[in-house]
Design a protein around this motif. Sequence first.
Motif, mmCIF file in Angstrom:
data_model
loop_
_atom_site.group_PDB
_atom_site.id
_atom_site.type_symbol
_atom_site.label_atom_id
_atom_site.label_comp_id
_atom_site.label_asym_id
_atom_site.label_seq_id
_atom_site.Cartn_x
_atom_site.Cartn_y
_atom_site.Cartn_z
ATOM 1 N N MET A 1 29.427 54.539 45.305
ATOM 2 C CA MET A 1 29.295 53.108 45.552
ATOM 3 C C MET A 1 30.432 52.376 44.834
ATOM 4 N N GLU A 2 30.952 51.374 45.480
ATOM 5 C CA GLU A 2 32.035 50.573 44.916
ATOM 6 C C GLU A 2 31.638 49.103 44.929
ATOM 7 N N LYS A 3 32.142 48.363 43.946
ATOM 8 C CA LYS A 3 31.878 46.929 43.870
ATOM 9 C C LYS A 3 33.123 46.157 44.270
ATOM 10 N N TYR A 4 32.922 45.103 45.051
ATOM 11 C CA TYR A 4 34.005 44.219 45.471
ATOM 12 C C TYR A 4 33.614 42.777 45.215
ATOM 13 N N ARG A 5 34.593 41.975 44.809
ATOM 14 C CA ARG A 5 34.400 40.529 44.743
ATOM 15 C C ARG A 5 34.927 39.972 46.065
ATOM 16 N N ILE A 6 34.044 39.330 46.794
ATOM 17 C CA ILE A 6 34.397 38.727 48.076
ATOM 18 C C ILE A 6 34.498 37.223 47.855
ATOM 19 N N THR A 7 35.642 36.669 48.167
ATOM 20 C CA THR A 7 35.887 35.237 48.010
ATOM 21 C C THR A 7 36.159 34.654 49.389
ATOM 22 N N ILE A 22 29.767 39.160 44.246
ATOM 23 C CA ILE A 22 30.007 40.593 44.077
ATOM 24 C C ILE A 22 29.099 41.339 45.047
ATOM 25 N N LYS A 23 29.664 42.303 45.761
ATOM 26 C CA LYS A 23 28.887 43.117 46.699
ATOM 27 C C LYS A 23 29.164 44.584 46.416
ATOM 28 N N THR A 24 28.102 45.364 46.350
ATOM 29 C CA THR A 24 28.218 46.809 46.191
ATOM 30 C C THR A 24 28.112 47.436 47.581
ATOM 31 N N VAL A 25 29.098 48.253 47.928
ATOM 32 C CA VAL A 25 29.136 48.869 49.255
ATOM 33 C C VAL A 25 29.286 50.376 49.123
ATOM 34 N N SER A 26 28.878 51.061 50.173
ATOM 35 C CA SER A 26 28.989 52.522 50.161
ATOM 36 C C SER A 26 30.259 53.001 50.847
ATOM 37 N N GLY A 27 30.999 52.078 51.477
ATOM 38 C CA GLY A 27 32.244 52.462 52.138
ATOM 39 C C GLY A 27 32.937 51.260 52.742
ATOM 40 N N LYS A 28 34.137 51.500 53.260
ATOM 41 C CA LYS A 28 34.938 50.410 53.844
ATOM 42 C C LYS A 28 34.246 49.771 55.042
ATOM 43 N N LYS A 46 38.837 31.609 55.640
ATOM 44 C CA LYS A 46 39.577 32.605 54.861
ATOM 45 C C LYS A 46 38.601 33.456 54.061
ATOM 46 N N VAL A 47 38.794 34.773 54.128
ATOM 47 C CA VAL A 47 37.990 35.706 53.342
ATOM 48 C C VAL A 47 38.942 36.729 52.727
ATOM 49 N N VAL A 48 38.837 36.928 51.432
ATOM 50 C CA VAL A 48 39.609 37.968 50.742
ATOM 51 C C VAL A 48 38.667 38.756 49.859
ATOM 52 N N TYR A 49 39.036 39.985 49.551
ATOM 53 C CA TYR A 49 38.212 40.801 48.668
ATOM 54 C C TYR A 49 39.111 41.662 47.806
ATOM 55 N N ARG A 50 38.571 42.028 46.648
ATOM 56 C CA ARG A 50 39.276 42.951 45.772
ATOM 57 C C ARG A 50 38.253 43.787 45.033
ATOM 58 N N LYS A 51 38.636 44.999 44.753
ATOM 59 C CA LYS A 51 37.757 45.945 44.086
ATOM 60 C C LYS A 51 37.555 45.520 42.638
ATOM 61 N N VAL A 52 36.319 45.603 42.175
ATOM 62 C CA VAL A 52 35.975 45.285 40.794
ATOM 63 C C VAL A 52 35.917 46.589 40.034
ATOM 64 N N GLU A 53 36.733 46.675 38.997
ATOM 65 C CA GLU A 53 36.749 47.875 38.158
ATOM 66 C C GLU A 53 35.709 47.712 37.058
#
Length: 54
Positions: A1-7, A22-28, A46-53
């Motif tokens: 699972m990966e976390k992304y910040r969606i703006t 913040i959204k946790t997803v199982s894949g692209k 406009k929608v952008v996202y970046r992975k949260v480490e």
Amino acid sequence: MEKYRITYSQKFMGQTIRESYIKTVSGKGELEQAVNALYCDPHVFKVVYRKVED
């Protein structure tokens, strides 16, 4: 699972509103579904996202 910040940005009642979450997803594919769901709103332009480490 990966976390992304969606703006996303939207126009509403003459104002530009910018929100994020913040959204946790199982894949692209799941990430793209979240982005597409936001674009279904006619006010979102406009929608952008970046992975949260962690």
